[in-house]
Design an enzyme around this catalytic site. Sequence first.
Site, PDB file in Angstrom:
ATOM      1  N   LYS A   1       5.513 -77.835 -51.853  1.00 36.92           N
ATOM      2  CA  LYS A   1       5.995 -76.489 -52.078  1.00 36.92           C
ATOM      3  C   LYS A   1       7.339 -76.561 -52.786  1.00 36.92           C
ATOM      4  O   LYS A   1       7.571 -75.813 -53.902  1.00 36.92           O
ATOM      5  CB  LYS A   1       6.402 -75.878 -50.628  1.00 36.92           C
ATOM      6  CG  LYS A   1       7.180 -74.550 -50.659  1.00 36.92           C
ATOM      7  CD  LYS A   1       6.789 -73.257 -51.294  1.00 36.92           C
ATOM      8  CE  LYS A   1       7.602 -72.198 -51.166  1.00 36.92           C
ATOM      9  NZ  LYS A   1       6.971 -71.011 -51.050  1.00 36.92           N
TER      10      LYS A   1
ATOM     11  N   CYS B   1      13.355 -67.500 -54.333  1.00 31.28           N
ATOM     12  CA  CYS B   1      12.592 -68.698 -54.184  1.00 31.28           C
ATOM     13  C   CYS B   1      12.830 -69.899 -55.320  1.00 31.28           C
ATOM     14  O   CYS B   1      13.499 -70.970 -54.869  1.00 31.28           O
ATOM     15  CB  CYS B   1      11.034 -68.479 -54.129  1.00 31.28           C
ATOM     16  SG  CYS B   1      10.515 -66.960 -53.021  1.00 31.28           S
TER      17      CYS B   1
HETATM   18  N1  SAJ Z   1      11.380 -66.247 -65.200  1.00 26.99           N
HETATM   19  C1  SAJ Z   1      11.520 -66.483 -66.554  1.00 26.99           C
HETATM   20  N2  SAJ Z   1      10.469 -67.064 -67.468  1.00 26.99           N
HETATM   21  C2  SAJ Z   1       9.163 -67.102 -67.073  1.00 26.99           C
HETATM   22  C3  SAJ Z   1       8.839 -66.735 -65.720  1.00 26.99           C
HETATM   23  C4  SAJ Z   1       9.848 -66.279 -64.620  1.00 26.99           C
HETATM   24  O1  SAJ Z   1      12.732 -66.587 -66.945  1.00 26.99           O
HETATM   25  O2  SAJ Z   1       8.646 -67.375 -67.933  1.00 26.99           O
HETATM   26  C5  SAJ Z   1      12.156 -65.859 -64.118  1.00 26.99           C
HETATM   27  C6  SAJ Z   1      11.705 -64.277 -63.722  1.00 26.99           C
HETATM   28  O3  SAJ Z   1      12.105 -63.368 -64.566  1.00 26.99           O
HETATM   29  C7  SAJ Z   1      12.461 -64.278 -62.265  1.00 26.99           C
HETATM   30  C8  SAJ Z   1      12.234 -65.789 -61.850  1.00 26.99           C
HETATM   31  O4  SAJ Z   1      12.014 -66.645 -63.152  1.00 26.99           O
HETATM   32  O5  SAJ Z   1      13.725 -64.103 -62.460  1.00 26.99           O
HETATM   33  C9  SAJ Z   1      11.131 -66.155 -60.851  1.00 26.99           C
HETATM   34  O6  SAJ Z   1       9.984 -65.492 -60.933  1.00 26.99           O
HETATM   35  P1  SAJ Z   1       8.494 -65.904 -60.645  1.00 26.99           P
HETATM   36  O7  SAJ Z   1       7.375 -64.867 -61.229  1.00 26.99           O
HETATM   37  O8  SAJ Z   1       8.489 -67.390 -61.600  1.00 26.99           O
HETATM   38  O9  SAJ Z   1       8.593 -66.423 -59.215  1.00 26.99           O
HETATM   39  P2  SAJ Z   1       8.773 -65.676 -57.744  1.00 26.99           P
HETATM   40  O10 SAJ Z   1      10.324 -66.031 -57.162  1.00 26.99           O
HETATM   41  O11 SAJ Z   1       8.503 -64.294 -57.731  1.00 26.99           O
HETATM   42  O12 SAJ Z   1       7.897 -66.262 -56.958  1.00 26.99           O
HETATM   43  C10 SAJ Z   1       7.515 -67.628 -56.821  1.00 26.99           C
HETATM   44  C11 SAJ Z   1       6.052 -68.125 -56.873  1.00 26.99           C
HETATM   45  N3  SAJ Z   1       6.106 -69.566 -57.240  1.00 26.99           N
HETATM   46  C12 SAJ Z   1       5.401 -70.064 -58.233  1.00 26.99           C
HETATM   47  O13 SAJ Z   1       4.820 -69.359 -59.051  1.00 26.99           O
HETATM   48  C13 SAJ Z   1       5.475 -71.592 -58.444  1.00 26.99           C
HETATM   49  C14 SAJ Z   1       5.452 -67.712 -55.656  1.00 26.99           C
HETATM   50  O14 SAJ Z   1       3.818 -68.350 -55.816  1.00 26.99           O
HETATM   51  C15 SAJ Z   1       6.080 -68.365 -54.289  1.00 26.99           C
HETATM   52  O15 SAJ Z   1       5.460 -67.863 -53.130  1.00 26.99           O
HETATM   53  C16 SAJ Z   1       7.622 -67.766 -54.440  1.00 26.99           C
HETATM   54  O16 SAJ Z   1       7.994 -68.125 -55.647  1.00 26.99           O
HETATM   55  C17 SAJ Z   1       8.145 -68.347 -52.996  1.00 26.99           C
HETATM   56  O17 SAJ Z   1       8.068 -67.879 -51.995  1.00 26.99           O
HETATM   57  O18 SAJ Z   1       8.618 -69.569 -53.267  1.00 26.99           O
END
Ligand code: SAJ
Length: 424
Positions: free
Chosen positions: A213, A267
């Site tokens: 994780k 996360c």
């Molecule tokens: N972000 C960027 N650029 C990108 C992708 C995301 O700047 O290309 C930013 C987003 O705007 C946001 C942050 O990163 O601020 C996180 O967004 P996210 O969509 O990557 O993740 P979360 O926090 O919504 O959910 C994540 C997920 N983990 C992964 O994709 C590896 C989810 O599967 C997990 O369950 C969750 O974290 C968790 O509980 O840990």
Amino acid sequence: MEKVTIVGLGYIGLPTAIICAQSGYKVSGFDIDQDKINKINKAISPILETGITEKLKKIIKSGNLKASNNINKANIFLVAVPTPFIIKNKKNNNLNKIKQVDLSYVFNAAKEISKVLEKNNLVILESTVSVGATEKFAKILEKHSGLKLSKDFYVAHCPERVLPGKIFEELTNNNRVIGGICPKASELAKKFYSKFVMGNILITDAKTAEMTKLIENSYRDVNIAFANQVAAMANSAGINPYKLIDLANMHPRVNILTPGCGVGGHCIAVDPWFLVSSFPKDSLLLKTARDINDKKPEIIIKNILKLSKTFYKKNKVIPKILSLGLTFKPDIDDLRESPALKISKKLNLQKKKLKLSVFEPNINKIILDNLDFKNFNNLREAINWADIILILVSHDIFFELKNINLKDKIIIDESGLIYRMYKN
Ligand code: SAJ
């Protein structure tokens, strides 16, 4: 009917309790928050999640889910409590101010469960934890219950992996990793999840499951930091970073993520710290990525202040700046740890240097008023008002900008929206 007690009825615990009840378990939800318990028992969801209201209504009516502040006996216990971080200052160390996992909620859950733990029970820990924490959690259960671990009762770690907004879909369809303290614990946990998980259930040991994780979210953080550094270099060279990344991603083995205004949510900006604090020497890349992503909002604020100064010199009036989007990522209504919110809040304090307004269609006006933001509920009006448009989050609804006259507006796009809008 097998009984399940879910400890912690938050973003993960409540949807899991609902799914368990739907799959034929008799579920008792335990939480320390009386207000939350009352709401759930009245079938009012204390959290926002797609489809939760209808599902909760049905399940409460069926009588198969009941929330309580009393821990109830069960065959299976599932712990989904928060694991925030605490800041530790390490003097004389270049890793000053490292953040460490706070396991107090997890350990308190173990003490609570010990009160009712019986022979042959299975206890599953779903909260994201540092490597080795499940073992400590199991030892607390053993000490406080007087029962023998892996003989009288069983413990496994099965980290949650769901995406907010898609929790029910992902709870059912995602692959799950299960790490038992002993093989029997893994086997029992697999049997439990098989009732509602359609994805693959992969068995390993507890430590590996914990680290799986943590590296998943660290992997994403490092990749976002890479994208943010690419953007910084491209901007210095006068190159459009989003176009640049698009071209590089044409390579069959390259998939660079999207640069943005920082990493929010609860996360990805948190979990890498659990590795950095446990393995300081071998996690330099992770620590650097955290620093890069954490600094992004400050860099944007500095640039906007510089731009405001130039604007004032030229026009003899302070600029009207419109922040587009405040949530932590596109198309959600969640403000937790949002870099866009942080940027807008700080700019809003610079009242002598600029006038700030926000447009965030996913957040209620009362909340925006309480945050002290001048806000619009119409995109066209908001754009008309502004001199500078700062795009922080690329909500789908902002594609409407294509039909609005942006002539004479200064546009700062920190989300890639404008590039995507005119790409095709
Ligand atoms: N972000 C960027 N650029 C990108 C992708 C995301 O700047 O290309 C930013 C987003 O705007 C946001 C942050 O990163 O601020 C996180 O967004 P996210 O969509 O990557 O993740 P979360 O926090 O919504 O959910 C994540 C997920 N983990 C992964 O994709 C590896 C989810 O599967 C997990 O369950 C969750 O974290 C968790 O509980 O840990």
